[in-house]
Scaffold this active site. Structure first.
Site, PDB file in Angstrom:
ATOM      1  N   GLU A 127       9.499  -9.497  -6.756  1.00  0.00           N
ATOM      2  CA  GLU A 127      10.481  -8.326  -6.224  1.00  0.00           C
ATOM      3  C   GLU A 127       9.883  -7.971  -4.657  1.00  0.00           C
ATOM      4  O   GLU A 127       9.534  -6.801  -4.461  1.00  0.00           O
ATOM      5  CB  GLU A 127      10.055  -7.000  -7.057  1.00  0.00           C
ATOM      6  CG  GLU A 127      10.333  -7.292  -8.556  1.00  0.00           C
ATOM      7  CD  GLU A 127      10.559  -5.968  -9.180  1.00  0.00           C
ATOM      8  OE1 GLU A 127      10.214  -4.805  -8.904  1.00  0.00           O
ATOM      9  OE2 GLU A 127      10.280  -6.161 -10.706  1.00  0.00           O
TER      10      GLU A 127
ATOM     11  N   GLU B 146       5.266  -4.199 -16.208  1.00  0.00           N
ATOM     12  CA  GLU B 146       4.370  -2.995 -16.083  1.00  0.00           C
ATOM     13  C   GLU B 146       3.635  -2.357 -17.241  1.00  0.00           C
ATOM     14  O   GLU B 146       3.663  -1.369 -17.465  1.00  0.00           O
ATOM     15  CB  GLU B 146       5.095  -1.876 -15.514  1.00  0.00           C
ATOM     16  CG  GLU B 146       5.663  -2.632 -14.154  1.00  0.00           C
ATOM     17  CD  GLU B 146       6.709  -1.459 -13.261  1.00  0.00           C
ATOM     18  OE1 GLU B 146       7.000  -0.414 -13.940  1.00  0.00           O
ATOM     19  OE2 GLU B 146       7.256  -1.999 -12.531  1.00  0.00           O
TER      20      GLU B 146
HETATM   21  O1  9MR Z   1      15.642  -1.261  -7.730  1.00  0.00           O
HETATM   22  C1  9MR Z   1      15.635  -0.503  -8.857  1.00  0.00           C
HETATM   23  C2  9MR Z   1      16.434   0.638  -8.809  1.00  0.00           C
HETATM   24  O2  9MR Z   1      17.822   0.499  -8.450  1.00  0.00           O
HETATM   25  C3  9MR Z   1      16.480   1.378 -10.310  1.00  0.00           C
HETATM   26  O3  9MR Z   1      17.010   2.747 -10.088  1.00  0.00           O
HETATM   27  C4  9MR Z   1      14.890   1.522 -10.842  1.00  0.00           C
HETATM   28  C5  9MR Z   1      14.979   1.912 -12.311  1.00  0.00           C
HETATM   29  O4  9MR Z   1      15.640   1.251 -13.053  1.00  0.00           O
HETATM   30  O5  9MR Z   1      14.451   0.176 -10.941  1.00  0.00           O
HETATM   31  C6  9MR Z   1      14.436  -0.275  -9.419  1.00  0.00           C
HETATM   32  O6  9MR Z   1      13.640  -1.593  -9.544  1.00  0.00           O
HETATM   33  C7  9MR Z   1      12.192  -1.692  -9.970  1.00  0.00           C
HETATM   34  C8  9MR Z   1      12.150  -2.862 -11.262  1.00  0.00           C
HETATM   35  O7  9MR Z   1      13.100  -2.998 -12.242  1.00  0.00           O
HETATM   36  C9  9MR Z   1      10.846  -2.990 -11.559  1.00  0.00           C
HETATM   37  N1  9MR Z   1       9.557  -2.965 -10.765  1.00  0.00           N
HETATM   38  C10 9MR Z   1       9.987  -1.748  -9.573  1.00  0.00           C
HETATM   39  C11 9MR Z   1      11.361  -1.662  -8.972  1.00  0.00           C
HETATM   40  C12 9MR Z   1      11.503  -0.813  -7.965  1.00  0.00           C
HETATM   41  O8  9MR Z   1      11.382   0.536  -8.372  1.00  0.00           O
END
Ligand code: 9MR
Length: 358
Positions: free
Chosen positions: A305, A188
């Site tokens: 994802e 990102e």
């Molecule tokens: O699913 C993930 C969640 O459990 C965490 O709290 C969060 C912060 O680290 O990240 C979520 O995963 C994200 C991913 O790492 C990057 N793309 C967006 C995902 C959903 O927010």
């Protein structure tokens, strides 16, 4: 069947089954029978063809086998917290998935208790789990503006930012070298509404290192693990609000620049957190064009994802699940037309264990 493995999983299974078996033969030079599988895996730039052990479209056939029969890798995100505590979930994940993405356990927040400290207890557990269950492992993520521990803000600066980032990448990527199928090296980096003048998402790494932080991260990852596929992962690419269009343009420009500079980048992760009530904003033709541009850059495409937010959908469960399955089908049937798509990852496997329910 486990009681938590609810209708959604079956719906996903059926919608994916119909998609992976529908009209994608042309794009599958990778399509391999069981006996061809080991031969082909070496010749396809790290692509691993997993043998299909059962008949696609049979609902008892694991998703990974249905995907493999079309030369695709199917995997899901999972986390130490739930996988270590829930054997049913662990078993179903290993049964259905050829690839595991640790959802949180390889983030800085998990790995870095301090400037000079690493804690590999959870990441090692996940890597061992993947190996024991014969799953590919996909690392997420080496550089992100989020999920940074508090000390980063307090102890990292313009003076040491690059050294800290590179040391982190070297240490972590080196530790798992040889075991990592692919790494999300940078996650990102492009703004939600980028402009030509400033496409960058605000990030401490941008402040400390400058826009070159992306290229520098890829070089460091490649030095530490020359075998892993190195991926640039991005959100907000699936829909076509005007800002979605600008984002696609900015991402393509970044990828082109990286390729032109000879940066070791092998693929793009299109996150694909779909919103069930906004599927009219998904425009197949725009997506086809974007995918083709990425493919023309000789980059592999991961749907990295995938999930569907259902909070705005009708209360009725059957109706809701039908719409969710339709969203997956509409999206994936376009995505899977593109031969450069190699891997589909859902962001979790069960509604009981998803970031959406937090
Ligand atoms: O699913 C993930 C969640 O459990 C965490 O709290 C969060 C912060 O680290 O990240 C979520 O995963 C994200 C991913 O790492 C990057 N793309 C967006 C995902 C959903 O927010």
């Amino acid at each position: 069947m486990h009681d938590w493995a609810i209708t959604r999983r079956q719906l996903l299974r059926f919608s994916t089954a119909s998609i992976v078996t529908a009209g994608v033969t042309s794009c599958r030079s990778l399509l391999a029978t069981r006996s061809e599988a080991s031969d082909q895996s070496d010749e396809n730039n790290n692509r691993v063809i997993l043998p299909s052990t059962c008949v696609p479209l049979n609902s008892e056939c694991p998703l990974k086998d249905q995907a493999a029969s079309r030369g695709l890798i199917y995997g899901a995100a999972g986390k130490y917290k739930t996988l270590s505590a829930d054997l049913d979930l662990a078993n179903v994940l290993a049964q259905e998935c050829a690839l595991l993405v640790p959802e949180n356990d390889f983030k800085w927040q998990a790995l870095r208790p301090g400037l000079n400290q690493f804690d590999f207890s959870r990441s090692d557990w996940m890597a061992d789990f993947a190996m024991e269950r014969e799953m590919l492992l996909r690392g997420h993520t080496l550089v992100w503006y989020k999920s940074l521990p508090r000390w980063v803000e307090e102890q990292v600066s313009v003076e040491n930012g690059e050294a800290v980032m590179v040391d982190h990448i070297r240490t972590v990527a080196h530790r798992y070298a040889g075991r990592m199928h692919s790494w999300d090296v940078v996650n990102e980096a492009i703004a939600p509404e980028p402009t030509v003048e400033n496409p960058w998402r605000p990030s401490p790494w941008l402040d400390w290192i400058g826009p070159d932080y992306v290229a520098k991260a890829f070089h460091a990852a490649h030095e530490a693990d020359p075998e892993a596929l190195l991926i640039y992962n991005e959100n907000g690419l699936w829909w076509d609000a005007p800002e979605g269009e600008a984002k696609k343009v900015a991402v393509l420009r970044l990828l082109e620049n990286l390729k032109t500079q000879g940066v070791p980048i092998h693929g793009v992760g299109i996150q694909s957190h779909l919103r069930g009530h906004l599927m009219e904003q998904f425009q197949p033709e725009k997506m086809r064009q974007f995918l083709q541009h990425v493919a023309d850059l000789d980059l592999e495409i991961f749907i990295s994802e995938l999930d569907v937010r259902d909070t705005e959908l009708p209360d009725d469960i059957e109706e809701r699940d039908r719409l969710i399955a339709g969203a997956y089908q509409d999206y994936l049937s376009v995505i899977l037309e593109q031969p450069a798509v190699s891997t589909i990852v859902t962001w979790g496997l069960s509604d009981r264990d998803t970031w959406h329910s937090k």
